[in-house]
Design a protein around this motif. Structure first.
Motif, PDB file in Angstrom:
ATOM      1  N   THR A 108       8.596   5.830   0.350  1.00  0.00           N
ATOM      2  CA  THR A 108       7.331   5.731   1.045  1.00  0.00           C
ATOM      3  C   THR A 108       7.306   4.452   1.887  1.00  0.00           C
ATOM      4  N   ARG A 109       6.180   4.182   2.537  1.00  0.00           N
ATOM      5  CA  ARG A 109       6.125   3.038   3.441  1.00  0.00           C
ATOM      6  C   ARG A 109       4.708   2.501   3.528  1.00  0.00           C
ATOM      7  N   GLU A 110       4.612   1.273   4.035  1.00  0.00           N
ATOM      8  CA  GLU A 110       3.309   0.695   4.339  1.00  0.00           C
ATOM      9  C   GLU A 110       3.339   0.033   5.709  1.00  0.00           C
ATOM     10  N   PRO A 111       2.206   0.034   6.391  1.00  0.00           N
ATOM     11  CA  PRO A 111       1.027   0.817   6.040  1.00  0.00           C
ATOM     12  C   PRO A 111       1.331   2.303   6.148  1.00  0.00           C
ATOM     13  N   GLY A 112       0.730   3.085   5.283  1.00  0.00           N
ATOM     14  CA  GLY A 112       0.978   4.520   5.265  1.00  0.00           C
ATOM     15  C   GLY A 112       1.295   4.979   3.866  1.00  0.00           C
ATOM     16  N   GLY A 113       1.969   6.108   3.772  1.00  0.00           N
ATOM     17  CA  GLY A 113       2.381   6.614   2.481  1.00  0.00           C
ATOM     18  C   GLY A 113       1.424   7.586   1.834  1.00  0.00           C
ATOM     19  N   SER A 114       0.255   7.745   2.416  1.00  0.00           N
ATOM     20  CA  SER A 114      -0.723   8.751   1.988  1.00  0.00           C
ATOM     21  C   SER A 114      -1.487   9.163   3.242  1.00  0.00           C
ATOM     22  N   ALA A 115      -2.193  10.266   3.162  1.00  0.00           N
ATOM     23  CA  ALA A 115      -2.857  10.784   4.373  1.00  0.00           C
ATOM     24  C   ALA A 115      -3.823   9.768   4.973  1.00  0.00           C
ATOM     25  N   GLY A 116      -4.672   9.189   4.128  1.00  0.00           N
ATOM     26  CA  GLY A 116      -5.636   8.219   4.631  1.00  0.00           C
ATOM     27  C   GLY A 116      -4.975   6.966   5.150  1.00  0.00           C
ATOM     28  N   ALA A 117      -3.955   6.501   4.438  1.00  0.00           N
ATOM     29  CA  ALA A 117      -3.266   5.285   4.851  1.00  0.00           C
ATOM     30  C   ALA A 117      -2.513   5.469   6.168  1.00  0.00           C
ATOM     31  N   ILE A 145      -6.679  -7.648   7.548  1.00  0.00           N
ATOM     32  CA  ILE A 145      -6.516  -7.761   6.102  1.00  0.00           C
ATOM     33  C   ILE A 145      -7.315  -6.681   5.386  1.00  0.00           C
ATOM     34  N   LEU A 146      -8.534  -6.446   5.839  1.00  0.00           N
ATOM     35  CA  LEU A 146      -9.363  -5.400   5.236  1.00  0.00           C
ATOM     36  C   LEU A 146      -8.759  -4.016   5.459  1.00  0.00           C
ATOM     37  N   LEU A 147      -8.254  -3.767   6.657  1.00  0.00           N
ATOM     38  CA  LEU A 147      -7.654  -2.466   6.956  1.00  0.00           C
ATOM     39  C   LEU A 147      -6.395  -2.230   6.129  1.00  0.00           C
ATOM     40  N   PHE A 148      -5.525  -3.229   6.056  1.00  0.00           N
ATOM     41  CA  PHE A 148      -4.301  -3.080   5.276  1.00  0.00           C
ATOM     42  C   PHE A 148      -4.603  -2.903   3.796  1.00  0.00           C
ATOM     43  N   THR A 149      -5.599  -3.624   3.300  1.00  0.00           N
ATOM     44  CA  THR A 149      -5.948  -3.489   1.881  1.00  0.00           C
ATOM     45  C   THR A 149      -6.514  -2.104   1.602  1.00  0.00           C
ATOM     46  N   ALA A 150      -7.325  -1.583   2.502  1.00  0.00           N
ATOM     47  CA  ALA A 150      -7.853  -0.224   2.331  1.00  0.00           C
ATOM     48  C   ALA A 150      -6.726   0.801   2.338  1.00  0.00           C
ATOM     49  N   ALA A 151      -5.783   0.652   3.264  1.00  0.00           N
ATOM     50  CA  ALA A 151      -4.647   1.571   3.307  1.00  0.00           C
ATOM     51  C   ALA A 151      -3.820   1.474   2.027  1.00  0.00           C
ATOM     52  N   ARG A 152      -3.608   0.255   1.552  1.00  0.00           N
ATOM     53  CA  ARG A 152      -2.801   0.062   0.342  1.00  0.00           C
ATOM     54  C   ARG A 152      -3.487   0.663  -0.879  1.00  0.00           C
ATOM     55  N   ARG A 153      -4.797   0.540  -0.973  1.00  0.00           N
ATOM     56  CA  ARG A 153      -5.508   1.108  -2.106  1.00  0.00           C
ATOM     57  C   ARG A 153      -5.349   2.634  -2.147  1.00  0.00           C
ATOM     58  N   ASP A 154      -5.491   3.275  -0.997  1.00  0.00           N
ATOM     59  CA  ASP A 154      -5.334   4.726  -0.939  1.00  0.00           C
ATOM     60  C   ASP A 154      -3.898   5.122  -1.292  1.00  0.00           C
ATOM     61  N   THR A 201      -0.268   8.016  -4.157  1.00  0.00           N
ATOM     62  CA  THR A 201       1.190   8.173  -4.107  1.00  0.00           C
ATOM     63  C   THR A 201       1.910   7.358  -5.173  1.00  0.00           C
ATOM     64  N   ILE A 202       1.691   6.055  -5.180  1.00  0.00           N
ATOM     65  CA  ILE A 202       2.506   5.174  -6.016  1.00  0.00           C
ATOM     66  C   ILE A 202       2.229   5.364  -7.500  1.00  0.00           C
ATOM     67  N   GLU A 203       0.980   5.241  -7.906  1.00  0.00           N
ATOM     68  CA  GLU A 203       0.666   5.308  -9.338  1.00  0.00           C
ATOM     69  C   GLU A 203       0.997   6.670  -9.950  1.00  0.00           C
ATOM     70  N   PRO A 204       0.686   7.796  -9.287  1.00  0.00           N
ATOM     71  CA  PRO A 204       1.076   9.079  -9.876  1.00  0.00           C
ATOM     72  C   PRO A 204       2.589   9.224 -10.051  1.00  0.00           C
ATOM     73  N   ALA A 205       3.360   8.728  -9.085  1.00  0.00           N
ATOM     74  CA  ALA A 205       4.820   8.822  -9.182  1.00  0.00           C
ATOM     75  C   ALA A 205       5.353   7.961 -10.327  1.00  0.00           C
ATOM     76  N   LEU A 206       4.840   6.756 -10.463  1.00  0.00           N
ATOM     77  CA  LEU A 206       5.283   5.884 -11.550  1.00  0.00           C
ATOM     78  C   LEU A 206       4.910   6.466 -12.907  1.00  0.00           C
ATOM     79  N   ALA A 207       3.719   7.048 -13.002  1.00  0.00           N
ATOM     80  CA  ALA A 207       3.279   7.659 -14.255  1.00  0.00           C
ATOM     81  C   ALA A 207       4.173   8.825 -14.655  1.00  0.00           C
ATOM     82  N   ALA A 208       4.788   9.462 -13.656  1.00  0.00           N
ATOM     83  CA  ALA A 208       5.699  10.580 -13.919  1.00  0.00           C
ATOM     84  C   ALA A 208       7.135  10.113 -14.151  1.00  0.00           C
ATOM     85  N   GLY A 209       7.353   8.803 -14.196  1.00  0.00           N
ATOM     86  CA  GLY A 209       8.677   8.275 -14.470  1.00  0.00           C
ATOM     87  C   GLY A 209       9.608   8.225 -13.287  1.00  0.00           C
ATOM     88  N   LYS A 210       9.070   8.314 -12.085  1.00  0.00           N
ATOM     89  CA  LYS A 210       9.907   8.323 -10.888  1.00  0.00           C
ATOM     90  C   LYS A 210      10.184   6.903 -10.392  1.00  0.00           C
TER      91      LYS A 210
END
Length: 208
Positions: free
Chosen positions: A39-48, A69-78, A83-92
Motif C-alpha cells: 500500500t502507499r501514503e497518502p492513499g491506500g484506501s478509497a477515501g485516502a 497536516i490535517l489532510l494527511f492525518t485524515a487520509a492516514r486515519r482512513d 486497510t492496515i489494521e484489518p490486514a495486520l489483524a489477519a496476520g498479513k
C-alpha cells in the motif's frame, strides 16, 4: 505464513527508489508464501486516495502547512482503519510506501517548525508506529533528477526544488537516529538489485 502481522514502511526523499523496493520486497515475500498487502501514503484506501489528489496535485503553495497536516492525518486515519489494521489483524505483512515519518518531514520540517503539531495529531488520531522502517538513503540531486524524470502529475513537492531534497535527506537521517529500534538505513546509490538484497536480508531477519 506469519503468525502475527508485521507492519513495514519505506521512507526516503523523492526519487530514492523506495517505491520500487517496496514492490520488489512484496513480490519476494509473496513468492515465499507470505500474505502481503502493498500500500502507499497518502492513499491506500478509497477515501485516502481522494485526499491524495488534493495534496499532491496543483500549485506548490495550494495549501498551508497546517492544512496539509490535517489532510494527511485524515487520509492516514482512513488508511489505518480500512486497510492496515484489518490486514495486520489477519496476520498479513503490510508494506507501506511512506507513513507518518514523511509527514514529520514534509509538513513538520520543510514548511515551518511544525513537528510538534504533527506528533500531537499522530498521537491523538493514529497512535501507532511501524514495526520496521527501511530508509532508502539517496544523494539528493540524483533523487530529484529521477523524480522529475517520471513525468507524472503528482509533482507538487518535487517542485519545491533541490534545497528541499537536501533538507529532507538530513531530516530522515535524524529520524533514524531518533528511532534507532525501528529504522534501518539502506544505501540507495546502487543498482536496484543490490539495494533489494540488503532490504530482503533485513526483513527476513525480522520474520524469523
Amino acid at each position: 505464513m506469519t503468525k502475527a502481522g508485521l507492519f513495514l514502511t519505506f521512507e526516503g526523499i523523492d526519487g530514492s527508489g523506495k517505491s520500487t523496493q517496496a514492490r520488489m520486497l512484496a513480490e519476494h515475500l509473496r513468492a515465499q508464501g507470505h500474505e502481503v498487502v502493498l500500500t502507499r501514503e497518502p492513499g491506500g484506501s478509497a477515501g485516502a486516495e481522494e485526499i491524495r489528489s488534493l495534496v499532491l496535485e496543483g500549485d506548490p503553495d495550494r495549501w498551508s502547512a497546517e492544512t496539509e497536516i490535517l489532510l494527511f492525518t485524515a487520509a492516514r486515519r482512513d488508511h489505518l482503519e480500512r486497510t492496515i489494521e484489518p490486514a495486520l489483524a489477519a496476520g498479513k505483512v503490510v508494506i507501506c510506501d511512506r507513513f507518518a515519518d514523511s509527514t514529520r518531514m514534509y509538513q513538520g520540517l520543510s514548511r515551518g517548525d511544525l513537528r510538534n503539531l504533527v506528533d500531537q495529531l499522530h498521537s491523538l488520531m493514529i497512535g501507532r508506529e511501524p514495526d520496521m522502517t527501511l530508509l532508502i538513503d539517496m544523494d539528493p540531486e540524483t533523487g530529484l533528477a529521477r523524480a522529475k524524470g517520471r513525468q507524472g502529475t503528482e509533482e507538487r513537492f518535487e517542485d519545491f526544488g533541490p534545497e528541499l531534497q537536501k533538507k529532507m535527506r538530513a531530516g530522515f537521517l535524524a529520524l533514524a537516529d531518533e528511532f534507532p529500534d525501528r529504522f534501518h538505513i539502506v544505501d540507495g546509490n546502487r543498482d536496484m538489485d543490490s539495494v533489494a538484497q540488503d532490504v530482503t536480508e533485513i526483513v527476513q531477519a525480522a520474520l524469523r
